[in-house]
Write a protein that holds these residues in place. Structure first.
Motif, mmCIF file in Angstrom:
data_model
loop_
_atom_site.group_PDB
_atom_site.id
_atom_site.type_symbol
_atom_site.label_atom_id
_atom_site.label_comp_id
_atom_site.label_asym_id
_atom_site.label_seq_id
_atom_site.Cartn_x
_atom_site.Cartn_y
_atom_site.Cartn_z
ATOM 1 N N ILE A 43 0.821 -1.205 0.000
ATOM 2 C CA ILE A 43 0.000 0.000 0.000
ATOM 3 C C ILE A 43 0.857 1.257 0.000
ATOM 4 N N ALA A 44 0.453 2.235 -0.801
ATOM 5 C CA ALA A 44 1.096 3.550 -0.813
ATOM 6 C C ALA A 44 0.114 4.595 -0.325
ATOM 7 N N TYR A 45 0.609 5.510 0.496
ATOM 8 C CA TYR A 45 -0.195 6.637 0.965
ATOM 9 C C TYR A 45 0.193 7.904 0.198
ATOM 10 N N LEU A 46 -0.797 8.608 -0.308
ATOM 11 C CA LEU A 46 -0.634 9.986 -0.783
ATOM 12 C C LEU A 46 -1.492 10.851 0.125
ATOM 13 N N GLN A 62 2.633 17.892 -8.131
ATOM 14 C CA GLN A 62 3.622 17.310 -7.225
ATOM 15 C C GLN A 62 3.218 15.888 -6.822
ATOM 16 N N ALA A 63 1.922 15.671 -6.683
ATOM 17 C CA ALA A 63 1.433 14.341 -6.308
ATOM 18 C C ALA A 63 1.815 13.303 -7.354
ATOM 19 N N LYS A 89 5.637 -2.523 -7.797
ATOM 20 C CA LYS A 89 4.618 -3.311 -7.091
ATOM 21 C C LYS A 89 3.936 -2.477 -6.008
ATOM 22 N N ILE A 90 2.879 -1.803 -6.408
ATOM 23 C CA ILE A 90 1.958 -1.156 -5.483
ATOM 24 C C ILE A 90 0.573 -1.698 -5.803
ATOM 25 N N ASP A 91 -0.076 -2.258 -4.808
ATOM 26 C CA ASP A 91 -1.362 -2.918 -5.031
ATOM 27 C C ASP A 91 -2.562 -2.063 -4.649
ATOM 28 N N GLY A 92 -2.328 -0.980 -3.902
ATOM 29 C CA GLY A 92 -3.418 -0.107 -3.502
ATOM 30 C C GLY A 92 -2.881 1.262 -3.133
ATOM 31 N N VAL A 93 -3.655 2.310 -3.464
ATOM 32 C CA VAL A 93 -3.230 3.686 -3.190
ATOM 33 C C VAL A 93 -4.282 4.374 -2.338
ATOM 34 N N LEU A 94 -3.872 4.794 -1.139
ATOM 35 C CA LEU A 94 -4.748 5.606 -0.307
ATOM 36 C C LEU A 94 -4.438 7.054 -0.656
ATOM 37 N N ALA A 95 -5.222 7.603 -1.576
ATOM 38 C CA ALA A 95 -5.076 9.008 -1.970
ATOM 39 C C ALA A 95 -6.114 9.818 -1.210
ATOM 40 N N ALA A 96 -5.674 10.928 -0.611
ATOM 41 C CA ALA A 96 -6.521 11.659 0.329
ATOM 42 C C ALA A 96 -7.642 12.461 -0.323
ATOM 43 N N ASN A 97 -7.549 12.756 -1.620
ATOM 44 C CA ASN A 97 -8.703 13.355 -2.305
ATOM 45 C C ASN A 97 -8.680 12.967 -3.782
ATOM 46 N N LEU A 99 -5.531 14.106 -5.889
ATOM 47 C CA LEU A 99 -4.353 13.271 -5.673
ATOM 48 C C LEU A 99 -4.572 11.888 -6.284
ATOM 49 N N GLY A 100 -5.799 11.383 -6.163
ATOM 50 C CA GLY A 100 -6.122 10.096 -6.766
ATOM 51 C C GLY A 100 -5.934 10.123 -8.268
ATOM 52 N N ASN A 101 -6.389 11.190 -8.914
ATOM 53 C CA ASN A 101 -6.249 11.290 -10.362
ATOM 54 C C ASN A 101 -4.786 11.401 -10.762
ATOM 55 N N ALA A 102 -3.984 12.072 -9.922
ATOM 56 C CA ALA A 102 -2.544 12.158 -10.194
ATOM 57 C C ALA A 102 -1.932 10.758 -10.190
ATOM 58 N N ALA A 103 -2.300 9.944 -9.196
ATOM 59 C CA ALA A 103 -1.797 8.567 -9.144
ATOM 60 C C ALA A 103 -2.278 7.764 -10.349
ATOM 61 N N ILE A 104 -3.534 7.951 -10.708
ATOM 62 C CA ILE A 104 -4.103 7.226 -11.847
ATOM 63 C C ILE A 104 -3.361 7.574 -13.140
#
Length: 367
Positions: free
Chosen positions: A170-173, A217-218, A232-240, A243-248
């Motif tokens: 898991i990765a946290y943003l 920056q995210a 290998k990241i299986d899940g992303v806890l993006a705080a909004n 940030l989620g779209n940046a990870a996507i």
């Protein structure tokens, strides 16, 4: 954290008590919002327009509508994440005669300076959405932000279970390190996920905060996280959702979108479209109209020299104050209930269901 906790599902639940415009104990002009004879005028400072679409797309229009409906003059401005501009706007509003100032702080230091100056000038104040630590606002209006984070943690866990992922990495943003809400969100999702890390059911491979909730920056931060984790990241806890779209966007470049669950918050059009497309597993809907209406009701009362009893308080950990508060209840949104956000009027079908999303909306029951 909270004392006498309850959540308000709607406004109009606040008891009103008249306040004198003078006196030392709860009746001074800085506490009551000035003399009743003074024409009500309310200033609002929003934080930016990039971290989330909500500030200009929802909060501004709902606050203005509430003030207009009450026949109260208002001045709503946006600091665009500039601390100097934030202070300048506040100074101008005070000079131009607002008797209530409502702020969404950029950080607690800047927010406190503005609140203290307003108080010294006899201007009543409200913390909107973000609590200013060590501040002096008469009220705080927001959502139960630890509950928001808990929904995110539960959502990520649900999505990983649905995909049958074992021992996920898991990765946290996280949100901005200067935003108290980001701390509360993290408290919430840590309450769900930390026990899983401790038991080795999950593995945390990255945990980074994103300065100023900056989406560009995210993306850079998440790309570094993914590289460091060997892809290998299986899940992303993006705080909004931003940030989620940046990870996507990074996952798409690596052909991992739709395979790695990503959380969000704010139920933005972009976030909801990502959910419909299968690239984002969930978001958290916060009914901004209810938040804006509750804050406007309190601001109007203060401007008229009245105080309303919210029935609950939030402890300011730095100032040690119990701040009278209204905390609203958030709601988890997955693909099967995206339609609830549309039904509530926060996003319209016409805005959401464009182009390739039209069929996805139909499949998800959005009407």
């Amino acid at each position: 954290m909270r004392k006498g906790f309850l959540t308000f599902a709607a406004v109009g639940l606040l008891a009103t008590g008249s306040m004198a415009a003078c006196g030392d104990n709860g009746g001074s002009s800085d506490e009551a919002g000035g003399s009743n004879a003074k024409k009500p005028k309310i200033g609002v400072i929003l934080p930016d327009s990039k971290s989330s679409a909500r500030w200009e797309g929802a909060d501004r229009k709902y606050l203005k509508a509430a003030f207009d409906a009450a026949g109260v003059e208002s001045d709503i401005q946006n600091a665009q994440n500039d601390k100097t501009a934030f202070q300048t706007i506040a100074d101008q509003m005070i000079t131009n005669g607002v008797n209530v100032l409502m702020i969404v702080n950029l950080d607690s230091g800047t927010g406190k300076a503005v609140l203290d100056k307003a108080k010294s000038q006899g201007v009543a104040t409200i913390d909107y959405d973000r609590l200013t630590l060590g501040g002096s606002a008469q009220y705080y209006v927001s959502f139960d932000n630890e509950a928001v984070g808990k929904l995110q943690g539960e959502g990520l866990s649900k999505c990983l279970t649905d995909k049958g992922v074992k021992n996920p990495s898991i990765a946290y943003l996280n949100g901005s390190p200067t935003d108290n809400n980001a701390t509360l969100f993290k408290n919430g999702y840590d309450s769900v996920l930390k026990p899983k890390f401790d038991s080795k059911e999950y593995t945390k491979v990255a945990d980074d905060s994103v300065p100023a909730w900056d989406n560009a920056q995210a993306a850079t931060i998440f790309e570094q996280q993914l590289t460091k984790a060997g892809g290998k990241i299986d899940g992303v806890l993006a705080a909004n959702d931003g940030l989620g779209n940046a990870a996507i966007s990074v996952l798409k470049k690596n052909k991992l979108n739709g395979k790695v669950p990503v959380t969000g918050q704010d139920a933005t059009k972009e976030g909801l479209q990502n959910i419909l497309a299968g690239d984002q597993c969930m978001t958290v809907y916060k009914a901004v109209k209810k938040e804006a209406d509750a804050a406007a009701e309190l601001a109007i009362a203060l401007a008229k020299g009245e105080r309303k009893d919210t029935g609950q308080t939030v402890k300011d950990p730095e100032g040690g104050r119990d701040v009278p508060s209204v905390l609203l209840e958030p709601k988890a949104i997955y693909k099967d209930n995206v339609k609830d956000v549309v039904a509530d009027g926060y996003v319209t079908k016409e805005e959401l269901c464009t182009g390739a999303f039209a069929k996805l909306c139909t499949d998800a029951g959005v009407s």
